[in-house]
Design a protein around this motif. Structure first.
Motif, PDB file in Angstrom:
ATOM      1  N   TRP A 108       2.390   1.766  -3.535  1.00  0.00           N
ATOM      2  CA  TRP A 108       1.517   2.285  -4.589  1.00  0.00           C
ATOM      3  C   TRP A 108       1.088   3.722  -4.316  1.00  0.00           C
ATOM      4  N   TRP A 109       0.869   4.081  -3.066  1.00  0.00           N
ATOM      5  CA  TRP A 109       0.513   5.470  -2.766  1.00  0.00           C
ATOM      6  C   TRP A 109       1.678   6.414  -3.044  1.00  0.00           C
ATOM      7  N   THR A 110       2.859   6.057  -2.569  1.00  0.00           N
ATOM      8  CA  THR A 110       3.995   6.955  -2.775  1.00  0.00           C
ATOM      9  C   THR A 110       4.415   7.025  -4.239  1.00  0.00           C
ATOM     10  N   SER A 111       4.341   5.925  -4.955  1.00  0.00           N
ATOM     11  CA  SER A 111       4.679   5.982  -6.378  1.00  0.00           C
ATOM     12  C   SER A 111       3.621   6.755  -7.154  1.00  0.00           C
ATOM     13  N   GLY A 112       2.363   6.667  -6.745  1.00  0.00           N
ATOM     14  CA  GLY A 112       1.326   7.464  -7.401  1.00  0.00           C
ATOM     15  C   GLY A 112       1.505   8.957  -7.172  1.00  0.00           C
ATOM     16  N   ILE A 113       1.847   9.321  -5.950  1.00  0.00           N
ATOM     17  CA  ILE A 113       2.096  10.742  -5.653  1.00  0.00           C
ATOM     18  C   ILE A 113       3.327  11.225  -6.409  1.00  0.00           C
ATOM     19  N   ALA A 114       4.373  10.403  -6.461  1.00  0.00           N
ATOM     20  CA  ALA A 114       5.579  10.789  -7.201  1.00  0.00           C
ATOM     21  C   ALA A 114       5.293  10.910  -8.694  1.00  0.00           C
ATOM     22  N   ALA A 115       4.433  10.050  -9.234  1.00  0.00           N
ATOM     23  CA  ALA A 115       4.079  10.154 -10.661  1.00  0.00           C
ATOM     24  C   ALA A 115       3.288  11.424 -10.932  1.00  0.00           C
ATOM     25  N   LEU A 116       2.408  11.797 -10.019  1.00  0.00           N
ATOM     26  CA  LEU A 116       1.674  13.052 -10.192  1.00  0.00           C
ATOM     27  C   LEU A 116       2.612  14.261 -10.152  1.00  0.00           C
ATOM     28  N   CYS A 117       3.692  14.138  -9.393  1.00  0.00           N
ATOM     29  CA  CYS A 117       4.669  15.232  -9.294  1.00  0.00           C
ATOM     30  C   CYS A 117       5.768  15.121 -10.347  1.00  0.00           C
ATOM     31  N   ARG A 118       5.683  14.172 -11.239  1.00  0.00           N
ATOM     32  CA  ARG A 118       6.649  13.937 -12.313  1.00  0.00           C
ATOM     33  C   ARG A 118       8.037  13.586 -11.803  1.00  0.00           C
ATOM     34  N   LEU A 160       9.809  -1.518  -2.518  1.00  0.00           N
ATOM     35  CA  LEU A 160       8.819  -1.976  -1.532  1.00  0.00           C
ATOM     36  C   LEU A 160       8.036  -3.218  -1.951  1.00  0.00           C
ATOM     37  N   PRO A 161       7.545  -3.333  -3.190  1.00  0.00           N
ATOM     38  CA  PRO A 161       6.859  -4.583  -3.539  1.00  0.00           C
ATOM     39  C   PRO A 161       7.773  -5.810  -3.487  1.00  0.00           C
ATOM     40  N   LEU A 162       9.048  -5.641  -3.884  1.00  0.00           N
ATOM     41  CA  LEU A 162       9.972  -6.774  -3.783  1.00  0.00           C
ATOM     42  C   LEU A 162      10.256  -7.121  -2.327  1.00  0.00           C
ATOM     43  N   ALA A 163      10.387  -6.110  -1.467  1.00  0.00           N
ATOM     44  CA  ALA A 163      10.580  -6.374  -0.044  1.00  0.00           C
ATOM     45  C   ALA A 163       9.352  -7.049   0.552  1.00  0.00           C
ATOM     46  N   ALA A 164       8.168  -6.631   0.131  1.00  0.00           N
ATOM     47  CA  ALA A 164       6.940  -7.255   0.629  1.00  0.00           C
ATOM     48  C   ALA A 164       6.867  -8.720   0.194  1.00  0.00           C
ATOM     49  N   SER A 165       7.254  -8.988  -1.048  1.00  0.00           N
ATOM     50  CA  SER A 165       7.259 -10.379  -1.515  1.00  0.00           C
ATOM     51  C   SER A 165       8.278 -11.206  -0.748  1.00  0.00           C
ATOM     52  N   TRP A 166       9.433 -10.617  -0.453  1.00  0.00           N
ATOM     53  CA  TRP A 166      10.469 -11.314   0.299  1.00  0.00           C
ATOM     54  C   TRP A 166       9.996 -11.614   1.720  1.00  0.00           C
ATOM     55  N   THR A 224       0.828  -1.207   0.000  1.00  0.00           N
ATOM     56  CA  THR A 224       0.000   0.000   0.000  1.00  0.00           C
ATOM     57  C   THR A 224       0.861   1.254   0.000  1.00  0.00           C
ATOM     58  N   VAL A 225       1.883   1.262   0.845  1.00  0.00           N
ATOM     59  CA  VAL A 225       2.798   2.414   0.872  1.00  0.00           C
ATOM     60  C   VAL A 225       3.472   2.586  -0.485  1.00  0.00           C
TER      61      VAL A 225
END
Length: 155
Positions: A118-128, A140-146, A115-116
């Protein structure tokens, strides 16, 4: 106690200071580049929107490094708190007493890290901030999978 657990314990104890210092430095860089152009003046409108100016790219790199330090601190916190009776990995050493409140800990940590991310990457994408998006989507997704592959007392 294994080297891996020492690393994550050290990253948890000292990582908040490094992440805080990196975020303060990112704020300083933001203040320094504030009067400069944030969008390119020449070129196709899509290129002007997607390709940042050199000053803005510098801010993006600083934010990406800050995000990487914060991510390392989050993952370290999850591992350190989970090593106290939830996870049974060999490199963690003896985990101590089994914590009955830790049954949903692993699933909660995996969900929180994703969740963190996708939220942070979405905010960063909005800010370019494309470099920051790449860091957040990779780390983070790789760490979550690990963390999701760890053996627990409850599975």
């Amino acid at each position: 106690m294994g080297f891996g657990m020492f690393f994550f314990g050290f990253a948890f104890l000292v990582g908040w200071a490094a992440a805080g210092a990196a975020l303060v430095y990112a704020l300083v860089v933001l203040v320094r580049i504030w009067p400069r152009h944030w969008v390119r003046r020449q070129g196709h409108p899509a290129v002007r929107l997607l390709v940042p100016t050199p000053a803005y790219l510098r801010l993006d790199v600083v934010l990406a490094m800050s995000a990487l330090l914060v991510d390392l601190w989050l993952v370290s916190a999850a591992i350190v708190f989970g090593s106290d009776g939830v996870f049974t990995e060999d490199w963690m050493g003896y985990p101590g007493m089994t914590d009955p409140s830790g049954q949903g800990y692993q699933a909660g940590v995996v969900s929180a890290l994703r969740t963190v991310a996708w939220w942070t990457s979405g905010i960063a994408a909005l800010c370019r901030c494309w470099t920051t998006v790449g860091v957040q989507v990779c780390v983070l997704p790789l760490a979550a999978s690990w963390i999701g592959t760890f053996d627990t007392y409850y599975t």
